[in-house]
Design an enzyme around this catalytic site. Structure first.
Site, short mmCIF file in Angstrom:
data_model
loop_
_atom_site.label_atom_id
_atom_site.label_comp_id
_atom_site.label_asym_id
_atom_site.label_seq_id
_atom_site.Cartn_x
_atom_site.Cartn_y
_atom_site.Cartn_z
N ASN A 74 -1.33 -0.28 7.29
CA ASN A 74 -0.73 -1.57 7.68
C ASN A 74 0.06 -2.24 6.56
O ASN A 74 0.20 -3.45 6.50
CB ASN A 74 -1.81 -2.50 8.24
CG ASN A 74 -2.96 -2.71 7.26
OD1 ASN A 74 -2.85 -2.32 6.09
ND2 ASN A 74 -4.02 -3.33 7.71
N LYS A 112 0.83 -1.20 0.00
CA LYS A 112 0.00 0.00 0.00
C LYS A 112 0.87 1.26 0.00
O LYS A 112 2.06 1.19 0.32
CB LYS A 112 -0.89 -0.03 1.24
CG LYS A 112 -1.85 -1.21 1.33
CD LYS A 112 -2.64 -1.13 2.63
CE LYS A 112 -3.68 -2.22 2.72
NZ LYS A 112 -4.51 -2.06 3.94
N TYR A 119 -12.42 -2.69 -2.90
CA TYR A 119 -12.88 -2.61 -1.50
C TYR A 119 -14.41 -2.54 -1.39
O TYR A 119 -14.92 -2.01 -0.41
CB TYR A 119 -12.24 -1.41 -0.82
CG TYR A 119 -10.80 -1.65 -0.37
CD1 TYR A 119 -10.47 -2.73 0.45
CD2 TYR A 119 -9.77 -0.80 -0.74
CE1 TYR A 119 -9.17 -2.97 0.87
CE2 TYR A 119 -8.45 -1.02 -0.33
CZ TYR A 119 -8.16 -2.10 0.49
OH TYR A 119 -6.87 -2.33 0.90
N GLU A 174 -9.84 -10.26 -7.31
CA GLU A 174 -8.88 -9.16 -7.17
C GLU A 174 -7.81 -9.20 -8.26
O GLU A 174 -7.39 -8.15 -8.75
CB GLU A 174 -8.24 -9.22 -5.78
CG GLU A 174 -9.25 -8.92 -4.67
CD GLU A 174 -8.71 -9.15 -3.26
OE1 GLU A 174 -7.52 -9.54 -3.13
OE2 GLU A 174 -9.47 -8.94 -2.30
N THR A 203 -4.67 -7.49 11.04
CA THR A 203 -5.00 -6.21 10.40
C THR A 203 -4.46 -5.02 11.19
O THR A 203 -3.94 -4.07 10.62
CB THR A 203 -6.53 -6.09 10.23
OG1 THR A 203 -7.00 -7.23 9.52
CG2 THR A 203 -6.90 -4.83 9.48
N HIS A 243 -1.76 -5.51 1.56
CA HIS A 243 -3.03 -6.21 1.36
C HIS A 243 -2.71 -7.60 0.82
O HIS A 243 -1.79 -7.77 0.01
CB HIS A 243 -3.90 -5.49 0.34
CG HIS A 243 -5.03 -6.34 -0.16
ND1 HIS A 243 -6.23 -6.45 0.53
CD2 HIS A 243 -5.13 -7.18 -1.23
CE1 HIS A 243 -7.01 -7.31 -0.10
NE2 HIS A 243 -6.37 -7.77 -1.18
N PHE A 302 -14.29 3.45 8.19
CA PHE A 302 -12.93 3.66 7.69
C PHE A 302 -12.86 3.63 6.17
O PHE A 302 -11.77 3.73 5.58
CB PHE A 302 -11.97 2.61 8.27
CG PHE A 302 -12.34 1.17 7.98
CD1 PHE A 302 -11.96 0.57 6.79
CD2 PHE A 302 -13.08 0.43 8.89
CE1 PHE A 302 -12.31 -0.75 6.51
CE2 PHE A 302 -13.43 -0.90 8.62
CZ PHE A 302 -13.05 -1.49 7.43
N ARG A 347 3.30 -6.83 9.23
CA ARG A 347 2.65 -5.73 9.95
C ARG A 347 3.19 -5.59 11.37
O ARG A 347 3.31 -4.48 11.90
CB ARG A 347 1.14 -5.94 9.96
CG ARG A 347 0.50 -5.75 8.57
CD ARG A 347 -0.88 -6.37 8.50
NE ARG A 347 -1.63 -5.99 7.30
CZ ARG A 347 -2.80 -6.52 6.97
NH1 ARG A 347 -3.34 -7.47 7.72
NH2 ARG A 347 -3.42 -6.13 5.87
N ARG A 393 -1.28 -14.38 4.10
CA ARG A 393 -2.01 -13.76 5.23
C ARG A 393 -1.25 -14.00 6.53
O ARG A 393 -1.21 -13.13 7.41
CB ARG A 393 -3.43 -14.33 5.33
CG ARG A 393 -4.32 -14.04 4.12
CD ARG A 393 -4.94 -12.69 4.11
NE ARG A 393 -5.87 -12.47 5.20
CZ ARG A 393 -6.61 -11.37 5.31
NH1 ARG A 393 -6.51 -10.40 4.40
NH2 ARG A 393 -7.43 -11.20 6.32
#
Ligand code: IDP
Ligand code: MG
Length: 143
Positions: free
Chosen positions: A120, A13, A53, A134, A95, A123, A61, A106, A89
């Protein structure tokens, strides 16, 4: 028992990109043993992000997330390997970067910066269905 190879969509990100962490994230992906299938660097527009999203529309948020994500460059990647969706993940961690475990991306590299959205760093797709959807949004040529 054998498991089939699969693909996942990973984004570094804008907060991670700006901090110069694209290489560190990609290093961890490769060190884990997953393969890079596609890589691209660009600033995503809101149309693409709204698709990506869609599940979060209406949440408190959502707007801050759209602003964060459209506010700078991202490194988008498709990675490949058996169970890489679940595996990435696990590499990414929880998160909320404050409580993400040390050892995770993270947990090691993220923190709370007092913003309305959690910055964070990464993704990662959360299921085979999300990954397919995606990858179609970020890399339509891989369809
Ligand atoms: P994930 O990225 O771990 O899959 P999601 O629940 O899909 O988490 O949320 C998407 C993104 O929205 C998160 O990565 C984070 O940047 C942000 N976010 C999620 N929940 C919150 C929250 O409760 N407060 C602030 N930002 C959040
Ligand atoms: Mg998610």
């Amino acid at each position: 028992m054998t498991t089939q190879t699969e693909r996942s969509l990973v984004l570094i990100k804008p907060d991670g990109f700006t901090r110069g962490l694209s290489g560190e994230v990609l290093r961890r992906i490769e060190a884990k043993g997953y393969t890079l299938v596609a890589l691209s660097i660009f600033t995503p527009d809101r149309e693409r992000l709204a698709k990506h999203y869609a599940e979060h529309e209406g949440k408190p948020f959502y707007e801050p997330l759209m602003e964060l994500m459209s506010g700078g460059q991202v490194t988008a990647a498709v990675i490949e390997g058996q169970r890489c969706i679940e595996g990435f993940r696990a590499l990414a961690g929880a998160t909320d970067p404050t409580v993400a475990l040390p050892g995770t991306i993270r947990g090691d590299l993220g923190r709370d910066w007092g913003a309305k959205v959690q910055a964070n760093i990464v993704h990662g797709s959360d299921s085979p269905e999300s990954a397919k959807r995606e990858i179609g949004i970020w890399f339509p040529e891989l369809g």
